[in-house]
Motif scaffolding. Sequence first.
Motif, PDB file in Angstrom:
ATOM      1  N   UNK A  12      -7.120  -5.226   9.674  1.00 11.02           N
ATOM      2  CA  UNK A  12      -6.102  -6.163   9.190  1.00 11.02           C
ATOM      3  C   UNK A  12      -4.724  -5.779   9.733  1.00 11.02           C
ATOM      4  N   UNK A  13      -4.437  -4.477   9.766  1.00  5.27           N
ATOM      5  CA  UNK A  13      -3.151  -4.005  10.264  1.00  5.27           C
ATOM      6  C   UNK A  13      -2.984  -4.319  11.751  1.00  5.27           C
ATOM      7  N   UNK A  14      -4.097  -4.299  12.503  1.00  4.79           N
ATOM      8  CA  UNK A  14      -4.030  -4.566  13.940  1.00  4.79           C
ATOM      9  C   UNK A  14      -3.761  -6.042  14.249  1.00  4.79           C
ATOM     10  N   UNK A  15      -4.014  -6.924  13.292  1.00  9.69           N
ATOM     11  CA  UNK A  15      -3.852  -8.363  13.545  1.00  9.69           C
ATOM     12  C   UNK A  15      -2.416  -8.731  13.930  1.00  9.69           C
ATOM     13  N   UNK A  16      -1.374  -8.357  13.130  1.00 11.28           N
ATOM     14  CA  UNK A  16      -0.010  -8.718  13.542  1.00 11.28           C
ATOM     15  C   UNK A  16       0.408  -8.052  14.859  1.00 11.28           C
ATOM     16  N   UNK A  17      -0.085  -6.837  15.125  1.00  5.19           N
ATOM     17  CA  UNK A  17       0.215  -6.170  16.399  1.00  5.19           C
ATOM     18  C   UNK A  17      -0.397  -6.975  17.539  1.00  5.19           C
ATOM     19  N   UNK A  18      -1.625  -7.429  17.341  1.00  5.00           N
ATOM     20  CA  UNK A  18      -2.316  -8.272  18.322  1.00  5.00           C
ATOM     21  C   UNK A  18      -1.509  -9.536  18.599  1.00  5.00           C
ATOM     22  N   UNK A  58      -6.333  -7.559  24.420  1.00  2.00           N
ATOM     23  CA  UNK A  58      -7.790  -7.522  24.588  1.00  2.00           C
ATOM     24  C   UNK A  58      -8.338  -6.159  24.180  1.00  2.00           C
ATOM     25  N   UNK A  59      -7.622  -5.093  24.543  1.00  2.03           N
ATOM     26  CA  UNK A  59      -8.048  -3.745  24.156  1.00  2.03           C
ATOM     27  C   UNK A  59      -8.011  -3.598  22.637  1.00  2.03           C
ATOM     28  N   UNK A  60      -6.926  -4.063  22.015  1.00  4.15           N
ATOM     29  CA  UNK A  60      -6.809  -3.985  20.552  1.00  4.15           C
ATOM     30  C   UNK A  60      -7.905  -4.792  19.873  1.00  4.15           C
ATOM     31  N   UNK A  61      -8.159  -5.998  20.404  1.00  2.00           N
ATOM     32  CA  UNK A  61      -9.193  -6.850  19.820  1.00  2.00           C
ATOM     33  C   UNK A  61     -10.548  -6.173  19.914  1.00  2.00           C
ATOM     34  N   UNK A  62     -10.824  -5.556  21.059  1.00  2.00           N
ATOM     35  CA  UNK A  62     -12.103  -4.873  21.241  1.00  2.00           C
ATOM     36  C   UNK A  62     -12.246  -3.711  20.260  1.00  2.00           C
ATOM     37  N   UNK A  63     -11.175  -2.947  20.091  1.00  2.00           N
ATOM     38  CA  UNK A  63     -11.203  -1.819  19.147  1.00  2.00           C
ATOM     39  C   UNK A  63     -11.437  -2.317  17.728  1.00  2.00           C
ATOM     40  N   UNK A  64     -10.692  -3.362  17.337  1.00  2.00           N
ATOM     41  CA  UNK A  64     -10.819  -3.902  15.987  1.00  2.00           C
ATOM     42  C   UNK A  64     -12.208  -4.491  15.762  1.00  2.00           C
ATOM     43  N   UNK A  65     -12.706  -5.228  16.751  1.00  2.00           N
ATOM     44  CA  UNK A  65     -14.035  -5.844  16.620  1.00  2.00           C
ATOM     45  C   UNK A  65     -15.128  -4.781  16.572  1.00  2.00           C
ATOM     46  N   UNK A  86     -16.068  -4.681  -0.387  1.00  2.00           N
ATOM     47  CA  UNK A  86     -16.779  -5.961  -0.312  1.00  2.00           C
ATOM     48  C   UNK A  86     -15.800  -7.125  -0.219  1.00  2.00           C
ATOM     49  N   UNK A  87     -14.670  -6.999  -0.915  1.00  2.00           N
ATOM     50  CA  UNK A  87     -13.644  -8.042  -0.901  1.00  2.00           C
ATOM     51  C   UNK A  87     -12.899  -8.065   0.435  1.00  2.00           C
ATOM     52  N   UNK A  88     -12.573  -6.865   0.948  1.00  2.00           N
ATOM     53  CA  UNK A  88     -11.709  -6.745   2.117  1.00  2.00           C
ATOM     54  C   UNK A  88     -12.438  -7.028   3.432  1.00  2.00           C
ATOM     55  N   UNK A  89     -13.697  -6.618   3.541  1.00  2.00           N
ATOM     56  CA  UNK A  89     -14.410  -6.690   4.818  1.00  2.00           C
ATOM     57  C   UNK A  89     -14.500  -8.109   5.390  1.00  2.00           C
ATOM     58  N   UNK A  90     -14.966  -9.106   4.620  1.00  2.00           N
ATOM     59  CA  UNK A  90     -15.038 -10.457   5.197  1.00  2.00           C
ATOM     60  C   UNK A  90     -13.670 -11.030   5.526  1.00  2.00           C
ATOM     61  N   UNK A  91     -12.644 -10.632   4.756  1.00  2.00           N
ATOM     62  CA  UNK A  91     -11.282 -11.095   5.046  1.00  2.00           C
ATOM     63  C   UNK A  91     -10.824 -10.555   6.392  1.00  2.00           C
ATOM     64  N   UNK A  92     -11.078  -9.259   6.622  1.00  2.00           N
ATOM     65  CA  UNK A  92     -10.674  -8.627   7.882  1.00  2.00           C
ATOM     66  C   UNK A  92     -11.364  -9.289   9.069  1.00  2.00           C
ATOM     67  N   UNK A  93     -12.660  -9.547   8.934  1.00  2.00           N
ATOM     68  CA  UNK A  93     -13.427 -10.166  10.018  1.00  2.00           C
ATOM     69  C   UNK A  93     -12.882 -11.546  10.374  1.00  2.00           C
ATOM     70  N   UNK A  94     -12.703 -12.366   9.368  1.00  2.00           N
ATOM     71  CA  UNK A  94     -12.272 -13.741   9.595  1.00  2.00           C
ATOM     72  C   UNK A  94     -10.815 -13.801  10.051  1.00  2.00           C
ATOM     73  N   UNK A  95      -9.976 -12.913   9.523  1.00  2.00           N
ATOM     74  CA  UNK A  95      -8.567 -12.898   9.904  1.00  2.00           C
ATOM     75  C   UNK A  95      -8.410 -12.530  11.372  1.00  2.00           C
ATOM     76  N   UNK A 100      -6.973 -14.543  16.674  1.00  2.00           N
ATOM     77  CA  UNK A 100      -7.206 -14.623  18.117  1.00  2.00           C
ATOM     78  C   UNK A 100      -7.330 -16.077  18.569  1.00  2.00           C
ATOM     79  N   UNK A 101      -8.047 -16.886  17.813  1.00  2.00           N
ATOM     80  CA  UNK A 101      -8.223 -18.301  18.170  1.00  2.00           C
ATOM     81  C   UNK A 101      -6.888 -19.043  18.144  1.00  2.00           C
TER      82      UNK A 101
END
Length: 205
Positions: A12-18, A58-65, A86-95, A100-101
């Motif tokens: 989640x933290x990597x998203x705004x940096x991305x 792309x490097x950050x996205x690969x690391x996060x993914x 359980x609450x955080x994981x699906x949020x992180x994935x979808x965010x 990126x999209x």
Amino acid sequence: MNLPNKLTLSRIILVPVFMLLIIPIPEWIVNSNFLAFAHSQLENVNFFIKNYGNYMAAVLFFIAASTDGLDGYIARKRKQVTNFGKFLDPIADKLLVTAALVALVERGDLSSWAAIVIIAREFIITGLRLVAAGEGIVIAASKWGKIKTVTQIIAILTALLRGYLVDVLLGFPIDKVLMLVAVIATVYSAYDYIVKNGHVISQTR
């Protein structure tokens, strides 16, 4: 906070940096009188983003993914599964995927239709899972759900590296082809989930 939750939170933290690395500063900000003293510096930042930012993103996205699935594996292996995780994981994935999209659409490297289809699928399946949870039913990840995730990650990475890949492959639009594959896999995975779990919705009518 345990290690699995830290890994999830890091995505989640990597998203705004991305986002900062892939989307240039708007021209109205760069050319504003208020920031006239920093005009050249802002232009240099935009030059860096436009020419190199997508590769770093792309490097950050690969690391996060790459941490997707790792956090869950560690949590299960160490018996550190928590409600917070359980609450955080699906949020992180979808965010991560949504960010990126949206960024690719903003840059003009992706059709908004592809983004809408992929994001809409996540809303639909999340809603289905919520209804199922209310009935005490757990909908596990399916084979097609995993295929969908892999194809999306590959397509997004290819889109981020579009300039380099297109040059190497002599103009073949591999980024568009892989995104089409990702969209097809996304739609079919939604169909697969609904067909196999449609009874959950019918039971609640």
